[in-house]
Design an enzyme around this catalytic site. Structure first.
Site, PDB file in Angstrom:
ATOM      1  N   LYS B  75      -1.998  -1.855   4.330  1.00 53.63           N
ATOM      2  CA  LYS B  75      -0.545  -1.825   4.247  1.00 53.63           C
ATOM      3  C   LYS B  75      -0.001  -2.057   5.650  1.00 53.63           C
ATOM      4  O   LYS B  75      -0.521  -1.496   6.620  1.00 53.63           O
ATOM      5  CB  LYS B  75      -0.096  -0.459   3.706  1.00 53.63           C
ATOM      6  N   SER B 150       6.100   1.954  -2.539  1.00 49.62           N
ATOM      7  CA  SER B 150       6.254   0.928  -1.522  1.00 49.62           C
ATOM      8  C   SER B 150       4.976   0.155  -1.201  1.00 49.62           C
ATOM      9  O   SER B 150       5.055  -0.941  -0.642  1.00 49.62           O
ATOM     10  CB  SER B 150       6.782   1.557  -0.229  1.00 49.62           C
ATOM     11  N   SER B 174       4.416   6.358  -3.325  1.00 50.82           N
ATOM     12  CA  SER B 174       4.203   4.975  -2.891  1.00 50.82           C
ATOM     13  C   SER B 174       2.775   4.452  -2.972  1.00 50.82           C
ATOM     14  O   SER B 174       2.557   3.257  -2.781  1.00 50.82           O
ATOM     15  CB  SER B 174       4.711   4.788  -1.458  1.00 50.82           C
TER      16      SER B 174
END
Lengths: 95, 485
Positions: B75, B150, B174
């Site tokens: 990420k 996310s 997330s």
């Protein structure tokens, strides 16, 4: 509406966010809706409850007060937008 | 090759059936073939292949660990030395970190390969990956729907088999919510299990990094490397880290599963409920017993979170001022104007909304009504869990109220977007470990996630309970139809 035009202007100034005059009313309505939503919290009586700031209640670990890092000024300043002679440059603040 | 587990890939590398360079190139090719997903913000083949060559040398010399030579996607919230770290934001669009996050550092030391940096909601603020400055990510199961957020890019990459595994972060869901939407396994460890050093901060008392993988076993393998005490994170917990891979496999006869009545009420899609109940019957067959439990304050976790997280964010994001790193606006009259224009141009709408809410909640005269009130509620929510765990070993329910929704469906309604995380947020507020595993497909063929929540630092048990389900079912092996075997 919880937030008026003036309050939004004040929050934006505190948050150091430039907002176009024409967008202030939109912010006022969007943010007011969110604040309206969070007001649900008042349905619960929290009188006498100790606030919980963090999942680790024992407090945070402190380390010994000794130097553990080496000076990496150059590598840190390499990514700065403007610098000179090892200093960060910003617009003049003192006349 | 791209359907193999991390354990299988590691065995192939040792047996020289494949080299790390070949493996890395295979996944780099797959990323390119599926560029339409927009799952990555940065891919740097030269960087990745150089790491792969080093890994091959290590394997040659017999100096290898479980992940040596395996490409892992990260990420774009984890700082990587020598590769962009944008956090999905324009304000960090030119930021190359001078150091590695601890998570990256540990994987590097183990010889894992950085496959690239995955797309995400800006500063991890979103549940659909649509707030990214770099554009929305498509869900590999249905390109018209969101992958969740996310950590949407990471979940989409693992689902589409363009990365064998990935890292994510979870502040209110997330990791778990995108894992549910993309039909993969996403684990949020206990708060303090994985170092936050070098992980761009959103809400520091809630943020926790963790693995997104195709099975609980793969997640355990990745967690083995990234978990553990780190002196550079003052919230990192000093305790013996178990071998998560060794800890899985034990039977779950007699396991008491708590079902919160609040997780099966209004707002839950009937298809999702049916699939979750079916998964619970599977657990009963494995010897577990189901117990109804009560989490009376769980409905208020969303309002509580939307005071606490923006408050912490408004403070954390004060550092983006255009002075030391990142984007700086080009035209301004003085220092304050430089700050205000840099931030106005550098942040997107949702980030600005949250900074404004947080600034208001922390401002003089409103602090008690919002921030302090939310902190009190946070204690009640944490206590609800403590009481529930007196009667059960783990808690289960749906990860999300619905399956993946259409791109654009909720972008105009922040509150509808926030309510996606109604079953995941309370876990962060209490600091507990939680996992989402694939439990089935709804009537339109979209994945449904089952959430398993454990007690503080009972991470190994949560992984084992997830693993047991994956030993007798094959939902975690299902791939989107576009993915060739």
């Amino acid at each position: 509406m919880i937030l008026d035009h003036q309050t939004v202007t004040n929050i934006a100034r505190l948050a150091r966010l430039h907002i176009d005059e024409s967008d202030i009313d939109r912010y006022a309505s969007e943010l007011s809706r969110i604040l309206d939503f969070v007001e649900q919290m008042n349905r619960v009586d929290t009188e006498g409850v100790t606030p919980l700031a963090h999942p680790q209640e024992g407090g945070l670990r402190v380390r010994d007060d000794i130097v553990t890092e080496t000076n990496q000024r150059e590598s840190f300043q390499k990514v700065a937008p403007e610098k000179e002679a090892g200093l960060y440059l910003v617009p003049k603040v003192i006349e | 090759m791209h359907n193999k587990s991390l354990t299988q890939l590691a065995a192939d590398l040792v047996a020289k059936r494949v080299s790390s360079v070949e493996l890395t190139q295979h996944f780099l090719n797959r990323i390119e073939q599926q560029e339409i997903l927009n799952a990555f913000i940065t891919v740097d083949p030269g960087f990745s292949l150089a790491q792969a060559r080093e890994a091959d040398q290590r394997i040659q010399q017999g100096d290898k660990t479980a992940l040596t030579g395996i490409p892992i996607a990260h990420k774009d919230i984890f700082c990587t030395k020598g590769m962009l770290t944008t956090c999905g934001s324009h304000i960090l669009s030119n930021f190359v970190s001078p150091y590695d996050a601890t998570v990256i550092d540990r994987l590097n030391q183990n010889g894992a390969v950085i496959l690239g940096k995955t797309n995400m909601d800006e500063f991890a603020m979103g549940s659909s990956n649509e707030t990214s400055h770099y554009g929305a990510v498509k869900n590999p199961w249905d390109h018209t729907t969101v992958p969740g957020g996310s950590s949407g890019g990471s979940a989409a990459a693992v689902a589409a088999r363009i990365a064998p595994a990935a890292t994510g972060t979870d502040t209110g869901g997330s990791i778990r919510q995108p894992a549910a939407f993309c039909g993969v396994t996403g684990f949020k460890p206990s708060y303090g299990q994985v170092s936050r050093f070098g992980m761009v901060a959103f809400a520091s008392s809630l943020d926790q990094g963790g693995p997104i993988a195709r099975s609980a076993e793969d997640a355990a393998l990745l967690l083995n490397v990234i978990a553990g005490f780190d002196a550079r994170d003052s919230t990192s917990v000093q305790r013996q880290t178990p071998d998560f891979v060794n800890e899985i496999g034990g039977d779950i006869e007699g396991l008491r599963i708590g079902l919160p009545v609040q997780f099966f009420g209004e707002g839950l899609d009937s298809d999702v409920e049916g699939i979750v109940r079916e998964a619970l019957r599977e657990y009963e067959k494995l010897g577990a017993t189901l117990i109804d439990i009560d989490l009376p304050n769980s409905a208020l976790c969303v309002p509580c979170y939307y005071v606490l997280a923006p408050s912490e964010a408004s403070s954390n994001l004060a550092r983006y001022d255009g002075v030391r790193y990142g984007y700086r606006a080009s035209g301004y009259s003085d220092l304050i104007d430089m700050y205000m224009k840099t931030r106005a141009e550098g942040f997107g709408d949702e980030v600005k909304r949250r900074i404004m809410i947080g600034t208001y909640a922390l401002s003089a005269g409103y602090y008690d009504a919002y921030y302090l009130k939310a902190q009190k509620l946070r204690r009640l929510i944490a206590q609800d869990f403590a009481h529930a765990f007196e009667r059960c070993d783990v808690i289960m329910g749906p990860t999300t109220p619905t399956t993946a929704f259409a791109i654009g469906a909720k972008t105009d309604d922040p509150i509808a977007m926030y309510l996606n995380d109604i079953y995941t947020i309370s876990v962060n507020l209490a600091g507990l470990p939680g996992i989402s595993i694939p439990a089935g497909l709804d009537n339109t063929g979209k994945p449904v996630g089952l959430q398993i929540i454990g007690q503080y630092f009972d991470d190994a048990r949560v992984l084992n309970v997830a693993h047991r389900f994956q030993m007798t079912t094959d939902w975690h092996q299902r791939a989107p139809s576009r993915v060739q075997p």
